[in-house]
Write an enzyme that holds these catalytic residues in place. Structure first.
Site, mmCIF file in Angstrom:
data_model
loop_
_atom_site.group_PDB
_atom_site.id
_atom_site.type_symbol
_atom_site.label_atom_id
_atom_site.label_comp_id
_atom_site.label_asym_id
_atom_site.label_seq_id
_atom_site.Cartn_x
_atom_site.Cartn_y
_atom_site.Cartn_z
ATOM 1 N N GLU A 61 16.987 -43.067 -6.208
ATOM 2 C CA GLU A 61 16.953 -44.158 -5.223
ATOM 3 C C GLU A 61 17.249 -45.490 -5.894
ATOM 4 O O GLU A 61 18.009 -46.318 -5.390
ATOM 5 C CB GLU A 61 15.565 -44.235 -4.567
ATOM 6 C CG GLU A 61 15.146 -42.997 -3.802
ATOM 7 C CD GLU A 61 14.408 -41.967 -4.656
ATOM 8 O OE1 GLU A 61 14.736 -41.803 -5.844
ATOM 9 O OE2 GLU A 61 13.497 -41.326 -4.116
ATOM 10 N N GLU B 217 17.643 -38.881 -16.558
ATOM 11 C CA GLU B 217 16.458 -38.717 -17.413
ATOM 12 C C GLU B 217 16.746 -39.100 -18.859
ATOM 13 O O GLU B 217 17.886 -39.364 -19.247
ATOM 14 C CB GLU B 217 15.963 -37.268 -17.308
ATOM 15 C CG GLU B 217 15.550 -36.941 -15.873
ATOM 16 C CD GLU B 217 14.875 -35.585 -15.722
ATOM 17 O OE1 GLU B 217 15.005 -34.730 -16.618
ATOM 18 O OE2 GLU B 217 14.220 -35.390 -14.680
ATOM 19 N N CYS C 83 9.129 -41.524 -4.916
ATOM 20 C CA CYS C 83 7.928 -41.834 -5.700
ATOM 21 C C CYS C 83 7.445 -43.253 -5.373
ATOM 22 O O CYS C 83 8.150 -44.041 -4.743
ATOM 23 C CB CYS C 83 8.218 -41.706 -7.198
ATOM 24 S SG CYS C 83 9.163 -43.078 -7.896
ATOM 25 N N ASN D 109 19.205 -39.143 -10.267
ATOM 26 C CA ASN D 109 18.238 -39.415 -11.332
ATOM 27 C C ASN D 109 18.897 -39.214 -12.698
ATOM 28 O O ASN D 109 19.737 -38.330 -12.881
ATOM 29 C CB ASN D 109 16.948 -38.597 -11.177
ATOM 30 C CG ASN D 109 17.157 -37.108 -11.001
ATOM 31 O OD1 ASN D 109 18.179 -36.670 -10.500
ATOM 32 N ND2 ASN D 109 16.184 -36.333 -11.412
ATOM 33 N N CYS E 19 15.094 -43.114 -11.364
ATOM 34 C CA CYS E 19 15.173 -42.283 -10.155
ATOM 35 C C CYS E 19 16.476 -42.521 -9.397
ATOM 36 O O CYS E 19 17.100 -43.587 -9.511
ATOM 37 C CB CYS E 19 14.009 -42.608 -9.216
ATOM 38 S SG CYS E 19 12.398 -42.121 -9.843
ATOM 39 N N CYS F 166 9.694 -46.192 -6.526
ATOM 40 C CA CYS F 166 10.886 -46.351 -5.688
ATOM 41 C C CYS F 166 10.530 -46.945 -4.329
ATOM 42 O O CYS F 166 11.288 -47.751 -3.782
ATOM 43 C CB CYS F 166 11.607 -45.015 -5.513
ATOM 44 S SG CYS F 166 12.521 -44.561 -6.995
HETATM 45 N N1 THU Z 1 12.748 -38.566 -9.105
HETATM 46 C C1 THU Z 1 13.657 -39.288 -8.392
HETATM 47 O O1 THU Z 1 14.828 -39.381 -8.763
HETATM 48 N N2 THU Z 1 13.223 -39.903 -7.272
HETATM 49 C C2 THU Z 1 11.949 -39.853 -6.803
HETATM 50 O O2 THU Z 1 11.613 -40.545 -5.852
HETATM 51 C C3 THU Z 1 10.995 -38.927 -7.412
HETATM 52 C C4 THU Z 1 11.355 -38.437 -8.763
HETATM 53 C C5 THU Z 1 13.195 -37.901 -10.334
HETATM 54 C C6 THU Z 1 12.630 -38.479 -11.596
HETATM 55 C C7 THU Z 1 12.722 -37.297 -12.527
HETATM 56 O O3 THU Z 1 14.017 -37.264 -13.093
HETATM 57 C C8 THU Z 1 12.560 -36.084 -11.621
HETATM 58 O O4 THU Z 1 12.814 -36.546 -10.308
HETATM 59 C C9 THU Z 1 11.194 -35.442 -11.700
HETATM 60 O O5 THU Z 1 10.187 -36.362 -11.531
#
Ligand code: THU
Length: 128
Positions: free
Chosen positions: A54, A43, A83, A41, A52, A86
């Site tokens: 994935e 940000e 999520c 991920n 994300c 994704c």
């Molecule tokens: N996140 C992912 O990388 N993948 C997911 O399927 C769920 C959320 C990340 C996004 C963000 O940087 C952190 O997790 C918290 O939501």
């Protein structure tokens, strides 16, 4: 190959740029040609721009010319599921592939794209 993919996702997690949530996620996808692409991920201070793990892995594979995927692993502290956004992207690019969710202790949970996103909207729904 499954253990190699788990290791790749776990390693990718170390590269997460997650200074806002501090929730580090790694992903690794295997292609039908046996290659592995990793993602984490990434940000942003403008939170909605966060990408994300994935999607990072899948987009990286697509950019390298790969488009057939056989297995996806997602590594988090607590082994949580992808999520909703994704799940939709996984369905689009991978179809119903096996997905392994791994936590920090190495414990795995096996699932699949169709289990995570039943009754998915997809390419077939645009055909008329
Ligand atoms: N996140 C992912 O990388 N993948 C997911 O399927 C769920 C959320 C990340 C996004 C963000 O940087 C952190 O997790 C918290 O939501």
């Amino acid at each position: 190959m499954r253990s190699k993919l788990i290791e790749a996702a776990t390693n990718a997690r170390k590269n997460a740029y997650a200074i806002y949530s501090n929730f580090h996620v790694g992903a690794a996808v295997e292609t039908s040609s046996g290659k592995i692409f990793q993602g984490c991920n990434v940000e942003n201070a403008s939170y909605g721009l966060t990408i994300c793990a994935e999607r990072t892995a899948l987009v990286s594979a697509i950019a390298a010319g790969e488009n057939t995927f056989t297995h996806l692993v997602v590594a988090t502290e607590n082994g949580v599921s992808p999520c909703g956004a994704c799940r939709q992207v996984i369905w689009e690019l991978c179809g119903d592939i096996p997905i392994t969710l791994v936590d920090e202790t190495g414990a795995c949970q096996e699932t699949s794209a169709s289990k995570l996103l039943p009754h998915a909207f997809g390419q077939q729904d645009l055909d008329s």
